[in-house]
Design a protein around this motif. Structure first.
Motif: not given
Length: 354
Positions: A235, A263-265, A282, A297-300, A302, A325
């Motif tokens: 993150w 990183s996840h985003h 991401g 972080y709005r990891d939804d 993409r 998304r």
């Protein structure tokens, strides 16, 4: 063999294990050893608590949703993904690790449906079930005709590039590295005698120089070179100075694209000496929907990166970033299934700001 543009599809982590594996046609053993979750089906229930029941078993294409249509329309010359899971029936959990990812080998169509030209396997989950799990992963991918980069039966194989033929008789060489900063244990490093990942203990100038020598030895006139690196924390938008120095040294040594992930985003990107550096792509497929925390972080959201390179020079000719998304729901595919691509963005100026 002259002129033209080569287009690459690049994305971040494709995590088809754990919860995703459980909704596919051949779910593996759901047992986990996480501090709070002991059954991979718990991640499915978390997602269902947000958007309703998942229609399992799902088709192999379901985890990708509309991303497959984006790829079909873009028709890139090569597709590069980071598969962040082991592909194994094994049950020997790697010790001293909090999270373990595996997908059942019979679910490999969920990867193959995206038709990756290179599957990067230098990451912090490919040995979650030991060296036996890694060898099974490599065997399963190899039998399916999927090229891999970043891990092998010894160090020579791990550091060797995946070679993709391109139009006009050119070649794309894809090298992959796993850095300690992404959580890869030092014991996972491939050696002359042991299978493992192409491990980078530190992002130093010396390490970058060693990678450049691999690129120069393997390359020939007209080749394009990508170095895919699993590095850094999960993150945050800050790009550590050592990543910048390492990436610049790769470009100075002849690398055309640096493909960073972990990183996840998405993280910032840079155009340096007319070459693209992606510091963090991401996640692209994961099982995180319904897990609280880190919502800022709005990891939804993409990104599919469509990178156009001048075929003669390797210089960046254009970059289209297609936002999508991720959403599990009874009526929509789990990744990218409810959002239409909202146009594209082009970046050709040096930038490290989000």
């Amino acid at each position: 063999m002259g002129g033209g543009v080569v287009t690459l599809f690049l994305c971040g982590d494709v995590m088809l294990g754990r919860g995703v594996d459980q909704i596919l046609a051949h779910p593996g053993d759901p047992a986990l050893r996480e501090a709070y979750v002991r059954d991979a089906r718990s991640y499915v229930r978390l997602a269902e608590s947000v958007h309703g029941a998942v229609p399992a078993p799902v088709d192999p294409s379901w985890p990708w949703g509309t991303a497959l249509r984006v790829l079909a329309e873009a028709a890139p010359d090569a597709r590069i993904v980071n598969l962040e899971t082991s592909v194994t029936r094994g049950d020997t959990f790697a010790p001293d690790k909090e999270i373990h990812y595996r997908m059942h080998p019979a679910n490999l169509p969920a990867l193959a449906v995206a038709r990756p030209d290179v599957t990067v396997v230098a990451n912090n989950h490919v040995l979650d079930f030991g060296r036996a799990g890694l060898l099974e992963t490599l065997d399963v991918l190899g039998r399916a005709g999927l090229r891999t980069a970043g891990a092998g039966r010894n160090a020579d194989q791990a550091f060797a590039p995946a070679t993709v033929p391109l139009p006009g008789g050119r070649r794309l060489l894809v090298f992959a590295l796993g850095a300690r900063s992404s959580g890869i244990p030092s014991g996972w490093a491939a050696t002359a005698e042991l299978p493992g990942v192409a491990y980078v203990p530190e992002l130093s100038r010396a390490a970058a120089g060693a990678v450049v020598r691999h690129v120069q030895r393997a390359g020939r006139a007209g080749d394009l070179a990508v170095v895919s690196v699993h590095w850094g924390s999960n993150w945050g938008f800050h790009v550590p100075r050592e990543q910048v120095r390492f990436a610049h040294a790769l470009v100075d040594g002849g690398v055309d694209v640096v493909h960073g992930h972990s990183s996840h985003h998405p993280r910032p990107l840079e155009v340096y000496r007319d070459r693209l550096i992606l510091y963090g792509c991401g996640d692209f497929v994961d099982d995180y929907e319904g897990i609280p925390g880190y919502e800022d972080y709005r990891d939804d959201l993409r990104l599919a990166f469509l990178v156009s390179l001048d075929a003669d020079s390797g210089r960046l000719a254009g970059l289209r970033m297609v936002p999508l998304r991720a959403r599990w729901s009874p009526t929509a595919h789990w990744c990218c299934g409810t959002a239409e691509p909202r146009g594209g963005q082009t970046a050709q100026d040096s930038s490290r700001s989000r």
